[in-house]
Write a protein that holds these residues in place. Structure first.
Motif, short mmCIF file in Angstrom:
data_model
loop_
_atom_site.label_atom_id
_atom_site.label_comp_id
_atom_site.label_asym_id
_atom_site.label_seq_id
_atom_site.Cartn_x
_atom_site.Cartn_y
_atom_site.Cartn_z
N ALA A 163 0.29 -1.96 22.26
CA ALA A 163 0.79 -2.09 20.89
C ALA A 163 1.69 -0.92 20.53
CB ALA A 163 -0.37 -2.17 19.90
N ILE A 164 2.62 -1.18 19.60
CA ILE A 164 3.48 -0.15 19.02
C ILE A 164 3.33 -0.27 17.50
CG2 ILE A 164 5.82 0.79 18.83
CD1 ILE A 164 6.48 -0.79 21.42
N PRO A 165 2.54 0.60 16.87
CA PRO A 165 2.31 0.48 15.43
C PRO A 165 3.56 0.74 14.61
CG PRO A 165 0.68 1.92 16.46
CD PRO A 165 1.76 1.68 17.47
N ALA A 166 3.56 0.23 13.38
CA ALA A 166 4.63 0.54 12.45
C ALA A 166 4.56 2.01 12.06
CB ALA A 166 4.50 -0.33 11.20
N PRO A 167 5.70 2.64 11.75
CA PRO A 167 5.69 4.04 11.31
C PRO A 167 4.74 4.26 10.15
CG PRO A 167 7.93 3.28 11.69
CD PRO A 167 7.06 2.07 11.79
N GLY A 168 3.93 5.29 10.25
CA GLY A 168 3.01 5.63 9.17
C GLY A 168 1.71 4.85 9.20
N GLN A 169 1.57 3.93 10.15
CA GLN A 169 0.35 3.11 10.21
C GLN A 169 -0.45 3.33 11.50
OE1 GLN A 169 0.87 -1.05 9.22
NE2 GLN A 169 2.54 -0.61 7.80
N SER A 170 -0.16 4.42 12.19
CA SER A 170 -0.75 4.61 13.52
C SER A 170 -2.26 4.55 13.53
CB SER A 170 -0.28 5.94 14.11
OG SER A 170 1.09 5.90 14.43
N GLU A 171 -2.91 5.30 12.63
CA GLU A 171 -4.37 5.39 12.72
C GLU A 171 -5.04 4.04 12.47
OE1 GLU A 171 -8.02 8.35 11.89
OE2 GLU A 171 -6.18 8.70 10.78
N THR A 172 -4.60 3.34 11.43
CA THR A 172 -5.16 2.01 11.13
C THR A 172 -4.95 1.06 12.30
OG1 THR A 172 -4.66 2.33 8.79
CG2 THR A 172 -5.10 0.09 9.50
N ALA A 173 -3.73 1.11 12.87
CA ALA A 173 -3.39 0.22 13.98
C ALA A 173 -4.19 0.56 15.23
CB ALA A 173 -1.90 0.32 14.26
N PHE A 174 -4.32 1.85 15.54
CA PHE A 174 -5.05 2.25 16.74
C PHE A 174 -6.53 1.88 16.63
CE2 PHE A 174 -1.86 5.94 17.55
CZ PHE A 174 -0.98 5.06 18.14
N ALA A 175 -7.09 2.03 15.45
CA ALA A 175 -8.49 1.66 15.25
C ALA A 175 -8.69 0.16 15.46
CB ALA A 175 -8.95 2.07 13.85
N ALA A 176 -7.75 -0.63 14.95
CA ALA A 176 -7.83 -2.08 15.12
C ALA A 176 -7.65 -2.47 16.59
CB ALA A 176 -6.76 -2.77 14.27
N MET A 177 -6.75 -1.78 17.28
CA MET A 177 -6.53 -2.07 18.70
C MET A 177 -7.76 -1.74 19.53
SD MET A 177 -3.62 -3.51 19.30
CE MET A 177 -3.71 -3.34 21.10
N GLN A 178 -8.44 -0.69 19.18
CA GLN A 178 -9.67 -0.32 19.91
C GLN A 178 -10.69 -1.45 19.82
OE1 GLN A 178 -12.00 3.03 18.37
NE2 GLN A 178 -12.25 3.76 20.48
N GLN A 179 -10.82 -2.04 18.64
CA GLN A 179 -11.78 -3.14 18.47
C GLN A 179 -11.34 -4.39 19.23
OE1 GLN A 179 -14.81 -2.70 17.05
NE2 GLN A 179 -14.06 -0.59 17.03
N LEU A 180 -10.03 -4.67 19.22
CA LEU A 180 -9.53 -5.81 19.99
C LEU A 180 -9.75 -5.62 21.48
CD1 LEU A 180 -6.14 -6.55 18.18
CD2 LEU A 180 -8.17 -8.01 18.18
N SER A 181 -9.56 -4.40 21.94
CA SER A 181 -9.77 -4.09 23.35
C SER A 181 -11.22 -4.33 23.75
CB SER A 181 -9.37 -2.63 23.64
OG SER A 181 -9.63 -2.29 24.98
N LEU A 182 -12.14 -3.89 22.93
CA LEU A 182 -13.56 -4.10 23.22
C LEU A 182 -13.89 -5.59 23.22
CD1 LEU A 182 -15.05 -1.21 21.04
CD2 LEU A 182 -14.93 -1.30 23.55
N GLN A 183 -13.28 -6.33 22.30
CA GLN A 183 -13.49 -7.78 22.24
C GLN A 183 -12.97 -8.45 23.51
OE1 GLN A 183 -11.50 -9.57 18.89
NE2 GLN A 183 -12.18 -11.65 19.40
N LEU A 184 -11.80 -8.04 23.98
CA LEU A 184 -11.23 -8.61 25.20
C LEU A 184 -12.09 -8.29 26.41
CD1 LEU A 184 -8.72 -10.16 26.30
CD2 LEU A 184 -7.70 -7.91 26.78
N GLN A 185 -12.59 -7.07 26.48
CA GLN A 185 -13.40 -6.66 27.64
C GLN A 185 -14.72 -7.41 27.72
OE1 GLN A 185 -13.65 -2.30 28.39
NE2 GLN A 185 -12.05 -2.15 26.84
N GLN A 186 -15.22 -7.88 26.59
CA GLN A 186 -16.45 -8.65 26.62
C GLN A 186 -16.27 -9.94 27.43
OE1 GLN A 186 -17.58 -9.16 22.52
NE2 GLN A 186 -18.50 -7.14 22.37
N ARG A 187 -15.05 -10.46 27.41
CA ARG A 187 -14.77 -11.70 28.14
C ARG A 187 -14.15 -11.44 29.51
NH1 ARG A 187 -12.66 -16.82 24.74
NH2 ARG A 187 -14.40 -16.01 23.50
#
Length: 224
Positions: A163-187
């Motif tokens: 992912a490449i977050p929008a400027p100024g939204q890095s932390e929110t985006a990275f936190a969301a990506m971490q959760q998506l990554s964990l969800q993907l790894q479950q499968r």
């Protein structure tokens, strides 16, 4: 170009220090030297300083550099830019990784055009995590559907997300990506890679589980 080795050494020092600070395993984090628009001589300078993983954004540039540097058998090429269907063959034939899968059609073409003599092409799904109209990537809600289809392609290996977050939204985006990554790894247990973080926000990306950070300016200086 003389300072590429110094900049690279500094980048790895900073990465190691940040991993220690976060109690993260440095061995699980890959630093990509983003070499787009940079001459072959700059890549060679980084190679001589120990760098092996390089990121390119343009298919023709990737193919040209990979061909010119084919004598360096251990270079690992990562294609990290948007990919059109009429350019997939160049990437299928020269890249080791593709970070920007956002359409099944592109994945299917890469699968069909991957030479049988090469190892499977490792791929990441690109998530448009900040929902930007101008940015490539799929919506988070579409992740599992695309992952299932890509995982069935025999010449590709699903390895994670980018992912490449929008400027100024890095932390929110990275936190969301971490959760998506964990969800993907479950499968898909093998899909452990999370490509996010660039020269200006990589320490924050590491905090949220990034396993691949993409540094261009920090190593090679401003883009030509």
């Amino acid at each position: 170009m003389n300072n590429i080795a110094e900049q690279l050494q500094l980048a790895y020092h900073n990465l190691t220090q940040k991993c220690l600070q976060l109690s993260a395993n440095i061995d699980t984090v890959q630093l990509l030297a983003v070499s787009k628009t940079k001459p072959v001589s700059a890549i060679e300078a980084a190679y001589q300083a120990g760098q092996r993983h390089f990121g390119e954004n343009y298919p023709q540039e990737l193919a040209t550099k990979a061909t010119e540097l084919s004598g360096y058998a251990d270079i690992c090429w990562h294609f990290i830019g948007p990919l059109q269907s009429n350019k997939t063959r160049l990437v299928a034939e020269h890249a080791h990784w593709v970070h920007s899968i956002e359409r099944l059609k592109i994945a299917q073409r890469l699968n069909e055009q991957r030479p049988a003599t090469l190892k499977k092409l490792k791929v990441l799904l690109q998530i448009n995590i900040s929902d930007e109209a101008s940015k490539a990537g799929i919506a988070p809600a579409d992740m599992l559907q695309l992952a299932e289809a890509v995982n069935q392609l025999p010449q590709l290996e699903l390895k994670g997300l980018m992912a490449i977050p929008a400027p100024g939204q890095s932390e929110t985006a990275f936190a969301a990506m971490q959760q998506l990554s964990l969800q993907l790894q479950q499968r898909y247990a093998q899909a452990t890679e999370l490509s996010m973080g660039m020269s200006d926000d990589w320490p924050l990306a590491l905090r949220y589980g990034a396993t691949m950070i993409r540094l261009g300016t920090a190593i090679f200086g401003a883009r030509d």
